[in-house]
Write a protein that holds these residues in place. Structure first.
Motif, PDB file in Angstrom:
ATOM      1  N   ARG A 244      -9.676  63.123  35.360  1.00  0.00           N
ATOM      2  CA  ARG A 244      -9.143  64.624  35.564  1.00  0.00           C
ATOM      3  C   ARG A 244      -9.050  65.248  34.372  1.00  0.00           C
ATOM      4  N   PHE A 245      -9.623  66.597  34.384  1.00  0.00           N
ATOM      5  CA  PHE A 245      -9.101  67.532  33.339  1.00  0.00           C
ATOM      6  C   PHE A 245      -9.214  68.646  33.659  1.00  0.00           C
ATOM      7  N   GLU A 246      -8.727  69.774  32.725  1.00  0.00           N
ATOM      8  CA  GLU A 246      -8.848  71.133  33.089  1.00  0.00           C
ATOM      9  C   GLU A 246      -9.842  71.903  32.337  1.00  0.00           C
ATOM     10  N   LEU A 247     -10.744  72.808  32.933  1.00  0.00           N
ATOM     11  CA  LEU A 247     -11.870  73.526  32.309  1.00  0.00           C
ATOM     12  C   LEU A 247     -11.801  74.964  32.905  1.00  0.00           C
ATOM     13  N   ASP A 248     -11.609  75.855  31.970  1.00  0.00           N
ATOM     14  CA  ASP A 248     -11.502  77.272  32.339  1.00  0.00           C
ATOM     15  C   ASP A 248     -10.398  77.506  33.313  1.00  0.00           C
ATOM     16  N   GLY A 249      -9.231  76.986  33.254  1.00  0.00           N
ATOM     17  CA  GLY A 249      -8.280  77.341  34.372  1.00  0.00           C
ATOM     18  C   GLY A 249      -8.420  76.541  35.641  1.00  0.00           C
ATOM     19  N   ARG A 250      -9.569  75.700  35.823  1.00  0.00           N
ATOM     20  CA  ARG A 250      -9.827  74.934  37.010  1.00  0.00           C
ATOM     21  C   ARG A 250      -9.975  73.552  36.790  1.00  0.00           C
ATOM     22  N   ARG A 251      -9.376  72.688  37.855  1.00  0.00           N
ATOM     23  CA  ARG A 251      -9.349  71.242  37.834  1.00  0.00           C
ATOM     24  C   ARG A 251     -10.973  70.644  37.955  1.00  0.00           C
ATOM     25  N   VAL A 252     -11.140  69.812  37.180  1.00  0.00           N
ATOM     26  CA  VAL A 252     -12.334  69.147  37.484  1.00  0.00           C
ATOM     27  C   VAL A 252     -11.941  67.604  37.314  1.00  0.00           C
ATOM     28  N   GLU A 253     -12.840  66.799  38.411  1.00  0.00           N
ATOM     29  CA  GLU A 253     -12.364  65.482  38.824  1.00  0.00           C
ATOM     30  C   GLU A 253     -14.038  64.808  38.673  1.00  0.00           C
ATOM     31  N   MET A 254     -14.026  63.634  37.949  1.00  0.00           N
ATOM     32  CA  MET A 254     -15.135  62.836  37.934  1.00  0.00           C
ATOM     33  C   MET A 254     -14.895  61.527  38.363  1.00  0.00           C
ATOM     34  N   ARG A 255     -15.895  60.788  39.010  1.00  0.00           N
ATOM     35  CA  ARG A 255     -15.748  59.509  39.461  1.00  0.00           C
ATOM     36  C   ARG A 255     -16.564  58.569  38.269  1.00  0.00           C
ATOM     37  N   ILE A 256     -15.928  57.474  37.683  1.00  0.00           N
ATOM     38  CA  ILE A 256     -16.729  57.083  36.585  1.00  0.00           C
ATOM     39  C   ILE A 256     -17.025  55.459  36.953  1.00  0.00           C
ATOM     40  N   SER A 257     -18.128  54.827  36.301  1.00  0.00           N
ATOM     41  CA  SER A 257     -18.770  53.894  36.325  1.00  0.00           C
ATOM     42  C   SER A 257     -19.103  53.350  35.066  1.00  0.00           C
ATOM     43  N   VAL A 258     -18.509  52.051  34.563  1.00  0.00           N
ATOM     44  CA  VAL A 258     -18.783  51.491  33.320  1.00  0.00           C
ATOM     45  C   VAL A 258     -19.708  50.134  33.570  1.00  0.00           C
ATOM     46  N   MET A 259     -20.804  49.895  32.976  1.00  0.00           N
ATOM     47  CA  MET A 259     -21.395  48.727  33.061  1.00  0.00           C
ATOM     48  C   MET A 259     -21.876  48.243  31.739  1.00  0.00           C
ATOM     49  N   PRO A 260     -21.607  46.974  31.340  1.00  0.00           N
ATOM     50  CA  PRO A 260     -22.270  46.363  30.327  1.00  0.00           C
ATOM     51  C   PRO A 260     -23.525  46.676  30.144  1.00  0.00           C
ATOM     52  N   ASN A 261     -24.086  46.705  28.835  1.00  0.00           N
ATOM     53  CA  ASN A 261     -25.652  47.038  28.615  1.00  0.00           C
ATOM     54  C   ASN A 261     -25.866  46.315  27.110  1.00  0.00           C
ATOM     55  N   VAL A 262     -27.204  45.931  27.082  1.00  0.00           N
ATOM     56  CA  VAL A 262     -27.616  45.338  25.651  1.00  0.00           C
ATOM     57  C   VAL A 262     -27.077  45.957  24.578  1.00  0.00           C
ATOM     58  N   PHE A 263     -26.892  47.161  24.325  1.00  0.00           N
ATOM     59  CA  PHE A 263     -26.515  47.780  23.202  1.00  0.00           C
ATOM     60  C   PHE A 263     -24.861  48.385  23.389  1.00  0.00           C
ATOM     61  N   GLY A 264     -24.324  47.848  24.365  1.00  0.00           N
ATOM     62  CA  GLY A 264     -22.749  48.355  24.496  1.00  0.00           C
ATOM     63  C   GLY A 264     -22.589  48.395  26.037  1.00  0.00           C
ATOM     64  N   GLU A 265     -22.161  49.915  26.255  1.00  0.00           N
ATOM     65  CA  GLU A 265     -21.748  49.932  27.789  1.00  0.00           C
ATOM     66  C   GLU A 265     -22.312  51.201  28.402  1.00  0.00           C
ATOM     67  N   ASN A 266     -22.989  51.152  29.260  1.00  0.00           N
ATOM     68  CA  ASN A 266     -23.452  52.541  29.918  1.00  0.00           C
ATOM     69  C   ASN A 266     -22.473  53.067  30.724  1.00  0.00           C
ATOM     70  N   VAL A 267     -22.568  54.420  30.785  1.00  0.00           N
ATOM     71  CA  VAL A 267     -21.403  55.067  31.525  1.00  0.00           C
ATOM     72  C   VAL A 267     -22.081  56.173  32.331  1.00  0.00           C
ATOM     73  N   VAL A 268     -21.794  56.347  33.541  1.00  0.00           N
ATOM     74  CA  VAL A 268     -22.197  57.339  34.429  1.00  0.00           C
ATOM     75  C   VAL A 268     -21.047  58.018  35.133  1.00  0.00           C
ATOM     76  N   LEU A 269     -20.774  59.239  35.132  1.00  0.00           N
ATOM     77  CA  LEU A 269     -19.777  60.102  35.678  1.00  0.00           C
ATOM     78  C   LEU A 269     -20.243  61.028  36.743  1.00  0.00           C
ATOM     79  N   ARG A 270     -19.858  60.812  37.865  1.00  0.00           N
ATOM     80  CA  ARG A 270     -20.011  61.692  38.885  1.00  0.00           C
ATOM     81  C   ARG A 270     -19.258  62.911  39.056  1.00  0.00           C
ATOM     82  N   ILE A 271     -19.610  63.909  38.994  1.00  0.00           N
ATOM     83  CA  ILE A 271     -18.874  65.360  38.886  1.00  0.00           C
ATOM     84  C   ILE A 271     -18.548  65.696  40.472  1.00  0.00           C
TER      85      ILE A 271
END
Length: 551
Positions: A244-271
């Motif tokens: 959760r964070f604030e942007l232009d005075g409004r609250r934004v919420e995201m759902r995050i998924s982190v998964m191991p990858n060959v070159f690090g970690e792949n991240v997907v955020l659903r807004i």
């Protein structure tokens, strides 16, 4: 001074042949219930387009109607504007000439909005009119900084070769902000061997954003983990969380998924955009007959209603819209979801947690002891949940849920495969809605479409008025921006119910359903193309069978 006496927008649209008396009567009835402007209701019902309403209102008020292509705002005024003010006032100052401020407004008759403009800009006003869609385009074009924030930070640190010189926190915040301002639904951060790619899913399609140097990948992902309260030391196993964070005075919420990858970690955020809440059913742009049938479903005392379609096709939005039609003052409404995306007043909402053994089946079983009238189950995934949903529907509850099938009629075979006896299904199923999301033509660069022989064959005898967009800066050259729903609704009647009691194929069922007025997703897409809302290619992209056909 504007003449703000009653504007009979309905009569004006009828006089132009854009609206029928039946459609106007339906919209007026809805206005009595919803207490919203008639023009807004006519648009959300899909009877007319926003530009058609705006043209008639501007003519009645005696003010010019300005579209995005007609507006070139003064650079000095732009420096004094911010997106939150424009959205709140529904007004976009354009130019200051001879001491008079020229302003484009969605509703030039609204005294509160005019007062808000005068409070920030104490000048005499020259009011013009624009559409709500065009105002959003103006914000996106001039005020969002949609792709420049990350690039600007990167240019400031072009000489950065190590993480010590890289503005990790600023770049991370800029990535999240850019995605929200561009209307993305998902953010993909994908480390590769030499760079880290950032991509946004906009209108259902992935688009490239600013790529990042490879050495900054771990730091940015760690920053996102910190914001999501995840374990930054764990890099070998998947993790899920919320941010959760604030942007232009409004609250934004995201759902995050982190998964191991060959070159690090792949991240997907659903807004998760909660600023506007759940849409009302009439805001989905459905045909009047379909809207009426879905309102009947919401008023049903008991039974099972399913919404089907692939991931990201708007099933949850439709279910929330249906819940909005239920009288929650006199009926006990409860949900089992994964996750809860929109908080709704007077609705008891519960979120599953597989870590403690609390899934849809367990939640539904417990919920039925809470004396519910209407139950929303996020998804029917297995035999236990399907069986419990059927039992609930047969014991006096209205149950709504989603199911992953390609068509409305395919839901029947899917439930039978899950172990639901056909005779039970026949007794409790009240309907199945299958849906897809298609991109709309960009209203900023739209023009009449060239009717090719292929398009003519696909549309049939009724060509309608198909439109296309040539591509512009606002739509990123794609000619498409925003999305709308196309769908098919299967409502079993007596003849079809008798057929379902036997061993019937989906093909035979569809043939009989068509005899009773059933219309497929592709048929609904054709109607949208005839009205100039989307294109043939878009409809075929989402509605064609997964099985490849021979040329």
């Amino acid at each position: 001074m504007l003449d703000t006496h009653r504007i009979r927008i309905g009569d004006a649209l009828m006089a132009q042949g854009l609206l029928t008396q039946k459609q106007l009567s339906m919209a007026l009835d809805e206005q009595k219930r919803a207490h919203r402007p008639l023009g807004e209701i006519l648009i959300s019902l899909g009877f007319v387009r926003s530009d058609q309403v705006a043209e008639r209102m501007a003519s009645a008020l005696g003010v010019p109607l300005l579209r995005v292509r007609d507006i070139e705002p003064d650079s000095v005024l732009l420096s004094a504007l911010d997106a939150s003010f424009v959205r709140a006032a529904q007004a976009f100052p354009i130019a200051l000439e001879n001491g008079t401020l020229r302003v484009a407004m969605v509703d030039p008759t609204d005294p509160e909005k005019i007062a808000a403009v005068r409070q920030c800009f104490p000048y005499p006003l020259d009011l013009c009119m624009t559409t709500d869609a065009d105002l959003a385009l103006l914000v996106r074009k001039y005020l969002s900084g949609q792709s420049g924030a990350v690039a600007a930070l990167m240019s400031q640190r072009e000489d950065a070769a190590t993480i010590d010189d890289f503005p990790v926190e600023q770049v991370t915040t800029a990535i999240l902000g850019d995605a929200v301002n561009r209307g993305a639904t998902d953010i993909h951060i994908q480390p590769e061997e030499t760079i880290t790619r950032v991509r946004f899913r906009i209108d259902g399609v992935l688009q490239n954003a600013e790529s990042l140097p490879r050495f900054a990948s771990e730091a940015i992902i760690s920053r996102i983990k910190i914001m999501s309260r995840l374990d930054i030391a764990e890099r070998r196993r998947p993790q899920d969380g919320r941010l959760r964070f604030e942007l232009d005075g409004r609250r934004v919420e995201m759902r995050i998924s982190v998964m191991p990858n060959v070159f690090g970690e792949n991240v997907v955020l659903r807004i998760l955009d909660r600023t506007g809440g759940a849409l009302r059913l009439m805001q989905l742009g459905l045909d009047p007959s379909l809207l009426h049938n879905l309102q009947r479903v919401a008023a049903s005392p008991h039974g099972l209603f399913l919404v089907t379609g692939p991931t990201g096709s708007g099933k949850t939005t439709t279910l929330y819209s249906l819940l909005g039609e239920v009288d929650s003052m006199t009926r006990n409404v409860a949900t089992i979801e994964d996750p809860v995306e929109y908080p709704m007043p007077l609705v008891r909402q519960s979120q599953t947690d597989t870590a403690v053994g609390y899934g849809f089946h367990e939640g539904l079983r417990a919920l039925l002891r809470q004396d519910p009238d209407v139950v929303l189950v996020g998804e029917i995934r297995d035999q236990d949940t399907a069986g419990m949903a059927i039992k609930a529907a047969m014991t006096g509850h209205l149950v709504m849920s989603t199911l992953h099938t390609n068509s409305a009629l395919g839901a029947i075979a899917r439930l039978v495969n899950l172990g639901v006896p056909s005779y039970l299904l026949v007794d409790c199923l009240i309907g199945v809605l299958a849906q897809r999301l298609v991109r709309r033509v960009c209203e900023n660069c739209v023009e009449p479409a060239t009717v090719t022989p292929e398009l003519a064959r696909w549309l049939g005898e009724d060509i309608g008025t198909p439109r296309m967009s040539k591509g512009c800066d606002i739509c990123g050259g794609t000619g498409l921006m925003g999305r709308t729903m196309i769908c098919e609704l299967f409502l079993p009647n007596d003849g079809i119910v008798d057929l379902l009691r036997g061993d019937v194929t989906t093909e035979r069922l569809e043939a009989v359903a068509r005899e009773h007025g059933f219309r497929s997703v592709e048929d609904d897409g054709r109607a949208r193309v005839r009205r100039g809302i989307t294109t043939m290619d878009e409809v075929l992209r989402v509605s064609r069978s997964h099985r490849l056909e021979r040329e």
